[in-house]
Write a protein that holds these residues in place. Structure first.
Motif, PDB file in Angstrom:
ATOM      1  N   LEU A 243       0.812  -1.213   0.000  1.00  0.00           N
ATOM      2  CA  LEU A 243       0.000   0.000   0.000  1.00  0.00           C
ATOM      3  C   LEU A 243       0.845   1.263   0.000  1.00  0.00           C
ATOM      4  CD1 LEU A 243      -2.798  -1.091   2.468  1.00  0.00           C
ATOM      5  CD2 LEU A 243      -2.850  -1.051  -0.018  1.00  0.00           C
ATOM      6  N   LYS A 244       2.076   1.184   0.446  1.00  0.00           N
ATOM      7  CA  LYS A 244       2.935   2.368   0.485  1.00  0.00           C
ATOM      8  C   LYS A 244       3.411   2.768  -0.910  1.00  0.00           C
ATOM      9  CE  LYS A 244       4.386   1.860   5.188  1.00  0.00           C
ATOM     10  NZ  LYS A 244       3.779   2.949   5.845  1.00  0.00           N
ATOM     11  N   LYS A 245       3.202   1.916  -1.891  1.00  0.00           N
ATOM     12  CA  LYS A 245       3.618   2.229  -3.259  1.00  0.00           C
ATOM     13  C   LYS A 245       2.500   2.835  -4.094  1.00  0.00           C
ATOM     14  CE  LYS A 245       7.361  -1.091  -3.617  1.00  0.00           C
ATOM     15  NZ  LYS A 245       7.928  -2.201  -4.353  1.00  0.00           N
ATOM     16  N   LEU A 246       1.327   3.050  -3.475  1.00  0.00           N
ATOM     17  CA  LEU A 246       0.228   3.688  -4.192  1.00  0.00           C
ATOM     18  C   LEU A 246       0.554   5.155  -4.425  1.00  0.00           C
ATOM     19  CD1 LEU A 246      -2.897   2.274  -2.345  1.00  0.00           C
ATOM     20  CD2 LEU A 246      -2.170   1.755  -4.655  1.00  0.00           C
ATOM     21  N   PRO A 247      -0.032   5.789  -5.430  1.00  0.00           N
ATOM     22  CA  PRO A 247       0.175   7.226  -5.628  1.00  0.00           C
ATOM     23  C   PRO A 247      -0.299   8.008  -4.401  1.00  0.00           C
ATOM     24  CG  PRO A 247      -0.929   6.260  -7.518  1.00  0.00           C
ATOM     25  CD  PRO A 247      -0.866   5.201  -6.465  1.00  0.00           C
ATOM     26  N   LYS A 248       0.380   9.123  -4.119  1.00  0.00           N
ATOM     27  CA  LYS A 248       0.081   9.895  -2.917  1.00  0.00           C
ATOM     28  C   LYS A 248      -1.374  10.327  -2.815  1.00  0.00           C
ATOM     29  CE  LYS A 248       4.630  11.575  -1.720  1.00  0.00           C
ATOM     30  NZ  LYS A 248       5.485  12.740  -1.537  1.00  0.00           N
ATOM     31  N   PRO A 249      -1.995  10.872  -3.898  1.00  0.00           N
ATOM     32  CA  PRO A 249      -3.401  11.282  -3.748  1.00  0.00           C
ATOM     33  C   PRO A 249      -4.321  10.116  -3.367  1.00  0.00           C
ATOM     34  CG  PRO A 249      -2.485  12.222  -5.740  1.00  0.00           C
ATOM     35  CD  PRO A 249      -1.473  11.256  -5.209  1.00  0.00           C
ATOM     36  N   LEU A 250      -4.093   8.957  -3.935  1.00  0.00           N
ATOM     37  CA  LEU A 250      -4.915   7.796  -3.619  1.00  0.00           C
ATOM     38  C   LEU A 250      -4.665   7.341  -2.189  1.00  0.00           C
ATOM     39  CD1 LEU A 250      -6.951   5.833  -4.763  1.00  0.00           C
ATOM     40  CD2 LEU A 250      -5.067   4.446  -5.598  1.00  0.00           C
ATOM     41  N   ARG A 251      -3.419   7.356  -1.770  1.00  0.00           N
ATOM     42  CA  ARG A 251      -3.062   6.972  -0.409  1.00  0.00           C
ATOM     43  C   ARG A 251      -3.698   7.932   0.603  1.00  0.00           C
ATOM     44  NH1 ARG A 251       3.011   7.159   0.882  1.00  0.00           N
ATOM     45  NH2 ARG A 251       2.903   7.640  -1.306  1.00  0.00           N
ATOM     46  N   TYR A 252      -3.607   9.237   0.351  1.00  0.00           N
ATOM     47  CA  TYR A 252      -4.181  10.225   1.266  1.00  0.00           C
ATOM     48  C   TYR A 252      -5.696  10.126   1.303  1.00  0.00           C
ATOM     49  CZ  TYR A 252       0.441  12.362   1.467  1.00  0.00           C
ATOM     50  OH  TYR A 252       1.774  12.582   1.652  1.00  0.00           O
ATOM     51  N   PHE A 253      -6.315   9.849   0.158  1.00  0.00           N
ATOM     52  CA  PHE A 253      -7.761   9.657   0.124  1.00  0.00           C
ATOM     53  C   PHE A 253      -8.151   8.456   0.982  1.00  0.00           C
ATOM     54  CE2 PHE A 253     -11.570   7.747  -1.786  1.00  0.00           C
ATOM     55  CZ  PHE A 253     -12.460   8.798  -1.590  1.00  0.00           C
ATOM     56  N   GLY A 254      -7.380   7.390   0.904  1.00  0.00           N
ATOM     57  CA  GLY A 254      -7.635   6.206   1.729  1.00  0.00           C
ATOM     58  C   GLY A 254      -7.493   6.525   3.203  1.00  0.00           C
ATOM     59  N   TYR A 255      -6.445   7.267   3.569  1.00  0.00           N
ATOM     60  CA  TYR A 255      -6.266   7.656   4.969  1.00  0.00           C
ATOM     61  C   TYR A 255      -7.432   8.520   5.436  1.00  0.00           C
ATOM     62  CZ  TYR A 255      -1.382   6.143   4.524  1.00  0.00           C
ATOM     63  OH  TYR A 255      -0.241   5.426   4.334  1.00  0.00           O
ATOM     64  N   PHE A 256      -7.870   9.450   4.590  1.00  0.00           N
ATOM     65  CA  PHE A 256      -8.990  10.323   4.931  1.00  0.00           C
ATOM     66  C   PHE A 256     -10.254   9.506   5.162  1.00  0.00           C
ATOM     67  CE2 PHE A 256     -12.747  12.622   3.454  1.00  0.00           C
ATOM     68  CZ  PHE A 256     -12.781  13.636   4.396  1.00  0.00           C
ATOM     69  N   MET A 257     -10.548   8.571   4.271  1.00  0.00           N
ATOM     70  CA  MET A 257     -11.767   7.776   4.394  1.00  0.00           C
ATOM     71  C   MET A 257     -11.738   6.906   5.654  1.00  0.00           C
ATOM     72  SD  MET A 257     -13.734   8.725   2.056  1.00  0.00           S
ATOM     73  CE  MET A 257     -15.009   7.508   2.115  1.00  0.00           C
ATOM     74  N   ILE A 258     -10.597   6.284   5.938  1.00  0.00           N
ATOM     75  CA  ILE A 258     -10.487   5.462   7.145  1.00  0.00           C
ATOM     76  C   ILE A 258     -10.670   6.327   8.385  1.00  0.00           C
ATOM     77  CG2 ILE A 258      -8.879   4.100   8.546  1.00  0.00           C
ATOM     78  CD1 ILE A 258      -7.740   3.029   5.865  1.00  0.00           C
ATOM     79  N   GLY A 259     -10.039   7.496   8.398  1.00  0.00           N
ATOM     80  CA  GLY A 259     -10.173   8.404   9.537  1.00  0.00           C
ATOM     81  C   GLY A 259     -11.589   8.916   9.688  1.00  0.00           C
ATOM     82  N   PHE A 260     -12.211   9.297   8.574  1.00  0.00           N
ATOM     83  CA  PHE A 260     -13.573   9.816   8.612  1.00  0.00           C
ATOM     84  C   PHE A 260     -14.541   8.779   9.173  1.00  0.00           C
ATOM     85  CE2 PHE A 260     -17.739  10.207   6.587  1.00  0.00           C
ATOM     86  CZ  PHE A 260     -18.116  11.454   7.068  1.00  0.00           C
ATOM     87  N   PHE A 261     -14.481   7.556   8.662  1.00  0.00           N
ATOM     88  CA  PHE A 261     -15.398   6.527   9.136  1.00  0.00           C
ATOM     89  C   PHE A 261     -15.113   6.144  10.589  1.00  0.00           C
ATOM     90  CE2 PHE A 261     -16.173   5.733   4.557  1.00  0.00           C
ATOM     91  CZ  PHE A 261     -17.551   5.885   4.587  1.00  0.00           C
ATOM     92  N   SER A 262     -13.851   6.157  10.985  1.00  0.00           N
ATOM     93  CA  SER A 262     -13.517   5.858  12.378  1.00  0.00           C
ATOM     94  C   SER A 262     -14.112   6.908  13.305  1.00  0.00           C
ATOM     95  CB  SER A 262     -11.997   5.798  12.566  1.00  0.00           C
ATOM     96  OG  SER A 262     -11.443   4.791  11.770  1.00  0.00           O
ATOM     97  N   PHE A 263     -13.928   8.193  12.976  1.00  0.00           N
ATOM     98  CA  PHE A 263     -14.484   9.260  13.805  1.00  0.00           C
ATOM     99  C   PHE A 263     -16.006   9.263  13.769  1.00  0.00           C
ATOM    100  CE2 PHE A 263     -10.245  11.397  13.393  1.00  0.00           C
ATOM    101  CZ  PHE A 263      -9.943  11.315  14.745  1.00  0.00           C
ATOM    102  N   ALA A 264     -16.596   8.941  12.629  1.00  0.00           N
ATOM    103  CA  ALA A 264     -18.050   8.909  12.528  1.00  0.00           C
ATOM    104  C   ALA A 264     -18.626   7.811  13.419  1.00  0.00           C
ATOM    105  CB  ALA A 264     -18.472   8.699  11.075  1.00  0.00           C
ATOM    106  N   ILE A 265     -18.025   6.642  13.400  1.00  0.00           N
ATOM    107  CA  ILE A 265     -18.499   5.546  14.248  1.00  0.00           C
ATOM    108  C   ILE A 265     -18.311   5.904  15.715  1.00  0.00           C
ATOM    109  CG2 ILE A 265     -18.026   3.166  14.944  1.00  0.00           C
ATOM    110  CD1 ILE A 265     -17.440   2.586  11.968  1.00  0.00           C
TER     111      ILE A 265
END
Length: 58
Positions: free
Chosen positions: A26-48
């Motif tokens: 996963l660390k070899k993914l493009p930065k925008p895709l990686r950051y989007f993934g981090y954002f989504m994981i963080g968003f859903f974690s905080f929402a729950i």
């Protein structure tokens, strides 16, 4: 091809035709895709977490 042996011939055929990702780094993914993934994981974690805390106080 993976070292895993297929369960049966149909699964072997499907994996050869469709393919599937193996050993994804996963660390070899493009930065925008990686950051989007981090954002989504963080968003859903905080929402729950927010929903659980809100349910405790109502």
């Amino acid at each position: 091809m993976s070292d895993k042996k297929p369960i049966n011939d149909a699964m072997d055929h499907m994996s050869k035709i469709e393919g599937y990702p193996t050993n994804v780094d996963l660390k070899k993914l493009p930065k925008p895709l990686r950051y989007f993934g981090y954002f989504m994981i963080g968003f859903f974690s905080f929402a729950i977490l927010f929903i659980l805390i809100a349910k405790l106080f109502t």
